[in-house]
Design a protein around this motif. Structure first.
Motif, short mmCIF file in Angstrom:
data_model
loop_
_atom_site.label_atom_id
_atom_site.label_comp_id
_atom_site.label_asym_id
_atom_site.label_seq_id
_atom_site.Cartn_x
_atom_site.Cartn_y
_atom_site.Cartn_z
N GLY A 242 0.91 -1.40 0.03
CA GLY A 242 0.74 0.63 0.24
C GLY A 242 1.04 1.16 0.32
O GLY A 242 1.60 1.09 -1.12
N HIS A 243 0.39 1.92 1.58
CA HIS A 243 1.52 3.00 1.02
C HIS A 243 3.29 3.16 1.72
O HIS A 243 4.02 3.95 1.79
N ALA A 244 3.49 2.09 2.08
CA ALA A 244 4.36 1.42 3.22
C ALA A 244 5.31 0.60 1.88
O ALA A 244 4.72 -0.42 1.30
N LEU A 253 9.15 2.73 5.62
CA LEU A 253 9.39 3.69 5.18
C LEU A 253 8.15 4.50 4.05
O LEU A 253 7.79 3.16 3.19
N THR A 254 7.24 5.37 4.61
CA THR A 254 5.16 5.31 3.86
C THR A 254 5.84 6.49 2.15
O THR A 254 6.72 7.57 2.97
N ARG A 284 5.90 11.26 9.03
CA ARG A 284 5.35 9.59 8.50
C ARG A 284 7.20 8.78 9.16
O ARG A 284 6.57 7.78 9.71
N ASN A 285 7.98 9.34 8.96
CA ASN A 285 9.35 8.75 8.17
C ASN A 285 10.36 8.77 9.69
O ASN A 285 10.82 10.42 9.47
N THR A 340 8.37 11.66 -0.54
CA THR A 340 8.97 10.46 -0.79
C THR A 340 8.10 9.44 -1.94
O THR A 340 6.48 9.24 -1.75
N ARG A 341 8.78 9.33 -2.67
CA ARG A 341 8.18 8.39 -3.97
C ARG A 341 8.40 7.11 -3.99
O ARG A 341 9.38 6.70 -3.96
N ALA A 342 7.34 6.22 -4.65
CA ALA A 342 7.29 5.04 -4.09
C ALA A 342 7.18 4.38 -5.53
O ALA A 342 5.73 5.12 -6.12
N TYR A 343 7.59 3.32 -6.40
CA TYR A 343 7.31 3.30 -7.78
C TYR A 343 8.28 1.53 -7.80
O TYR A 343 8.52 0.82 -6.86
#
Length: 346
Positions: A242-244, A253-254, A284-285, A340-343
């Protein structure tokens, strides 16, 4: 339209280059990678200076895989320029056309036109030892372009220049590359040269392509530690939930992005805030960290932190003084989820 299509396989000792590469008409592609990645081997293979162990090379529809270097429609600017020391700038530029069978008068006329284009009309009689670094680079470029190459190869063309000359020459080189109708391959370790001069970036590590695309794509979503360092991001790999994103260490890491499965998470050093004690509020982190190194980075300071994750952070000198930063200092680090970017890693 694809002008160059190549699959370069070179085996030398324990190293294997296995690189697929295409370049369009009028396109400049930058080949980047750490030392020993295979960049120079690829360039030499395209120039015919290193034989292929396998694969192929076609230029404008012609198979040149077994063609000798002197018969290839290729121009090369080497890192150290390799101008002939006993020849004048004019004769250096005329050398290529002469090797291709052009008579002396026509070759010199071609050289004069190119020296004028690179702004060295008054330097034609000078020997390389009497040229500045920037002037020698322009003569080398004129020599490479004087043969009307289908493929232009540039091997770290700005590396030998001082910072001021490099800035001026980079801008001038960009103008000449934009006017070149053929394909151009730029080999460099400098991300700024690549970003300014190239239309597309190809990242190679251990003889293979690990990432390619335009500058915006590469800088936004690095896929290896080398690429992350190149574009100045902290990069981690883990499992998206999800977001984590949960890292192998168990640290989480969120991000505001939603990812599932194998994923990367990245953020710039400037997004890392440092605190003397655990912060309250929105981040959040947050995690405890130990400062291991501090260096000047432009107008700010780049600090390295150990802890649940190893991270780089950029802070101002005033913040460093306030935090009394010295190696071994215990701190708290924080990064907002919005920065923070997640991909996906696949």
């Amino acid at each position: 339209m694809t002008l160059m299509d190549a699959h370069l396989i070179v085996e030398r000792g324990g190293f294997r280059l296995d690189l697929e590469l295409t370049i369009g008409r009028g396109e400049t592609v930058a080949l980047l990678g750490p030392n020993g990645a295979g960049k120079t081997t690829a360039l030499r293979a395209l120039a015919g200076l290193t034989p292929l162990s396998g694969g192929f090379l076609t230029l404008d529809g012609r198979d040149l895989s077994a063609t000798p270097p002197e018969q290839r429609p290729v121009g090369v600017v080497f890192q150290d320029y390799l101008l002939f020391p006993h020849l004048s700038a004019r004769d250096n530029v005329a050398f290529g056309p002469r090797r291709h069978g052009v008579d002396r008068r026509t070759a010199h006329a071609t050289a004069d036109r190119w020296l004028e284009r690179v702004g060295l009309t008054d330097h034609g009689r000078r020997k390389p030892r009497n040229l500045s670094g920037g002037q020698a680079q322009r003569v080398a470029l004129a020599r490479a372009l004087a043969v009307d190459p289908v493929l232009l190869l540039l091997d770290e063309p700005l590396a030998a220049l001082d910072a001021r000359t490099r800035l001026e020459t980079r801008a001038e080189l960009r103008r000449h590359l934009a006017a070149h109708p053929g394909a151009t391959l730029l080999v460099t370790h400098d991300p700024l040269d690549a970003l300014v001069l190239a239309d597309r970036l190809v990242i190679v590590e251990d003889g293979r392509v690990v990432q390619e695309g335009d500058a915006a794509t590469i800088t936004a979503r690095p896929r290896t530690d080398y690429v992350a360092q190149l574009v100045g991001l902290n990069l981690y790999r883990g499992r998206g939930e999800g977001h984590a994103v949960r890292l192998e260490s168990g640290f989480e890491l969120t991000a505001t992005d939603v990812v599932h499965g194998d994923a990367f998470v990245a953020f710039p050093p400037a997004a890392v805030a440092l605190h003397p004690s655990r912060p309250d509020g929105s981040p959040r982190n947050t995690w405890p960290a130990t400062l291991t190194d501090i260096q000047r980075h432009g107008d700010n300071l780049r600090v390295r932190l150990d802890g649940p994750i190893v991270v780089a952070a950029d802070i101002t000198p005033a913040a460093a003084a306030y935090l009394d930063l010295v190696p071994g200092r215990e701190l708290w680090a924080a990064v907002k989820a919005s920065e923070t970017r997640a991909y996906p890693a696949e």
